[in-house]
Design an enzyme around this catalytic site. Sequence first.
Site, PDB file in Angstrom:
ATOM      1  N   LEU A   8      92.092 -60.917 -52.319  1.00  0.00           N
ATOM      2  CA  LEU A   8      90.957 -60.149 -51.816  1.00  0.00           C
ATOM      3  C   LEU A   8      89.620 -60.715 -52.275  1.00  0.00           C
ATOM      4  O   LEU A   8      89.464 -61.079 -53.437  1.00  0.00           O
ATOM      5  CB  LEU A   8      91.059 -58.700 -52.306  1.00  0.00           C
ATOM      6  CG  LEU A   8      92.326 -57.946 -51.890  1.00  0.00           C
ATOM      7  CD1 LEU A   8      92.444 -56.648 -52.666  1.00  0.00           C
ATOM      8  CD2 LEU A   8      92.330 -57.680 -50.403  1.00  0.00           C
ATOM      9  N   CYS A   9      88.688 -60.763 -51.337  1.00  0.00           N
ATOM     10  CA  CYS A   9      87.308 -61.084 -51.683  1.00  0.00           C
ATOM     11  C   CYS A   9      86.431 -60.104 -50.905  1.00  0.00           C
ATOM     12  O   CYS A   9      86.944 -59.148 -50.332  1.00  0.00           O
ATOM     13  CB  CYS A   9      86.977 -62.547 -51.381  1.00  0.00           C
ATOM     14  SG  CYS A   9      87.008 -62.995 -49.651  1.00  0.00           S
ATOM     15  N   SER A  10      85.154 -60.326 -50.874  1.00  0.00           N
ATOM     16  CA  SER A  10      84.280 -59.374 -50.191  1.00  0.00           C
ATOM     17  C   SER A  10      84.595 -59.263 -48.706  1.00  0.00           C
ATOM     18  O   SER A  10      84.772 -58.187 -48.175  1.00  0.00           O
ATOM     19  CB  SER A  10      82.814 -59.769 -50.358  1.00  0.00           C
ATOM     20  OG  SER A  10      82.508 -59.830 -51.724  1.00  0.00           O
TER      21      SER A  10
END
Length: 108
Positions: A8-10
Amino acid sequence: MAIKGVILCSWGATSSALAKKVTEEAKKQGLDVVVDAGGTGEFKKKAEEYDVALLEPQVRHLKKEIESIASKYNIPVDVVDMQAFAMMDGKKILNQIIELAKKAGKEV
């Protein structure tokens, strides 16, 4: 048994390149591990699809929030190893995913 992980990232941009490297490494090693990329917001809707969740270092401040969602589905959460992230080291991150999955009682 397959392990399904998510990085997960932004917004899912850098994590997609990383997820691809990890999935390629798993194939190379003959392991049944699939890694998706996603944004943290998206995870809330799809959490139950995964066995393991990793946060990229730049969103580690969201770990508690992600853990509270993940805990409903017994999904271990961790932050991608900083050095592995910087090097885009698919092998090291694959190992991190496997170790996390083992903690949740999943075998590769």
